[in-house]
Write a protein that holds these residues in place. Structure first.
Motif, PDB file in Angstrom:
ATOM      1  N   GLU A  25       0.847  -1.159   0.079  1.00  0.00           N
ATOM      2  CA  GLU A  25      -0.017   0.067   0.006  1.00  0.00           C
ATOM      3  C   GLU A  25       0.879   1.127  -0.055  1.00  0.00           C
ATOM      4  O   GLU A  25       0.492   2.238  -0.670  1.00  0.00           O
ATOM      5  CB  GLU A  25      -0.940  -0.133   1.108  1.00  0.00           C
ATOM      6  N   LEU A  26       2.014   1.235   0.831  1.00  0.00           N
ATOM      7  CA  LEU A  26       2.882   2.508   0.821  1.00  0.00           C
ATOM      8  C   LEU A  26       3.494   2.594  -0.563  1.00  0.00           C
ATOM      9  O   LEU A  26       3.519   3.697  -1.034  1.00  0.00           O
ATOM     10  CB  LEU A  26       3.733   2.094   1.765  1.00  0.00           C
ATOM     11  N   LYS A  86       2.285   1.884  -3.333  1.00  0.00           N
ATOM     12  CA  LYS A  86       1.388   2.332  -4.405  1.00  0.00           C
ATOM     13  C   LYS A  86       1.191   3.971  -4.246  1.00  0.00           C
ATOM     14  O   LYS A  86       1.065   4.676  -4.916  1.00  0.00           O
ATOM     15  CB  LYS A  86      -0.030   1.755  -4.224  1.00  0.00           C
ATOM     16  N   GLU A  87       1.118   4.365  -2.681  1.00  0.00           N
ATOM     17  CA  GLU A  87       0.886   5.749  -2.291  1.00  0.00           C
ATOM     18  C   GLU A  87       2.156   6.621  -2.863  1.00  0.00           C
ATOM     19  O   GLU A  87       1.979   7.583  -3.339  1.00  0.00           O
ATOM     20  CB  GLU A  87       0.818   5.726  -0.821  1.00  0.00           C
ATOM     21  N   ARG A 144       1.941   6.968  -6.797  1.00  0.00           N
ATOM     22  CA  ARG A 144       0.715   8.380  -6.741  1.00  0.00           C
ATOM     23  C   ARG A 144       1.190   9.823  -6.565  1.00  0.00           C
ATOM     24  O   ARG A 144       1.151  10.422  -7.348  1.00  0.00           O
ATOM     25  CB  ARG A 144      -0.232   7.906  -5.928  1.00  0.00           C
ATOM     26  N   LEU A 145       2.196   9.789  -5.317  1.00  0.00           N
ATOM     27  CA  LEU A 145       2.740  10.951  -5.000  1.00  0.00           C
ATOM     28  C   LEU A 145       3.791  11.505  -5.984  1.00  0.00           C
ATOM     29  O   LEU A 145       4.033  12.593  -6.253  1.00  0.00           O
ATOM     30  CB  LEU A 145       3.230  10.992  -3.606  1.00  0.00           C
ATOM     31  N   GLU A 155       1.899  12.717  -9.032  1.00  0.00           N
ATOM     32  CA  GLU A 155       1.500  14.167  -8.775  1.00  0.00           C
ATOM     33  C   GLU A 155       2.346  15.211  -8.734  1.00  0.00           C
ATOM     34  O   GLU A 155       2.445  16.140  -9.101  1.00  0.00           O
ATOM     35  CB  GLU A 155       0.599  13.931  -7.314  1.00  0.00           C
TER      36      GLU A 155
END
Length: 96
Positions: free
Chosen positions: A57-58, A60-61, A64-65, A68
C-alpha cells in the motif's frame, strides 16, 4: 563461472525491486546482477508473500505521489516560462 547467490539475497533483492520504487534495471545494477536474473527471481519469489500488504500500500501511495509531484513540477515550469499578459502600464507605454 557465475556467482551463486543465497536464497536470502534473492528474497531481499525481490523485496527491494518491488518496494523501492526504483526501475528494475537500476536495482539490478545496484545489486550487481543482470536484469533478466532479477526478473527471474521476481517471477519465482514475487508471489511468495515477500511484500507485506502494508508495504504494498505504501508503494502504491509513493508512486501516486511521485506522479502528482511530476505533474505539479511540469505545471510550475510551464507557468514560470510563460510571461503572461502584459501589465496595463506596459500597454499604455506602447501607445506613446
Amino acid at each position: 563461472m557465475a556467482e551463486k547467490r543465497t536464497e536470502e539475497f534473492k528474497r531481499e533483492a525481490v523485496r527491494i525491486a518491488l518496494t523501492s520504487g526504483l526501475p528494475r534495471r537500476q536495482v539490478a545494477a545496484d545489486l550487481g546482477v543482470g536484469l533478466s536474473t532479477l526478473n527471474k527471481w521476481i517471477k519465482a519469489h514475487g508471489d511468495a508473500g515477500t511484500v507485506p500488504q502494508k508495504e504494498a500500500e505504501l508503494v502504491k501511495e509513493i508512486e501516486r505521489l511521485r506522479r502528482e509531484l511530476r505533474l505539479v513540477t511540469e505545471e510550475r515550469e510551464t507557468l514560470k516560462n510563460d510571461p503572461g499578459p502584459a501589465p496595463a502600464c506596459a500597454e499604455q507605454q506602447q501607445r506613446w
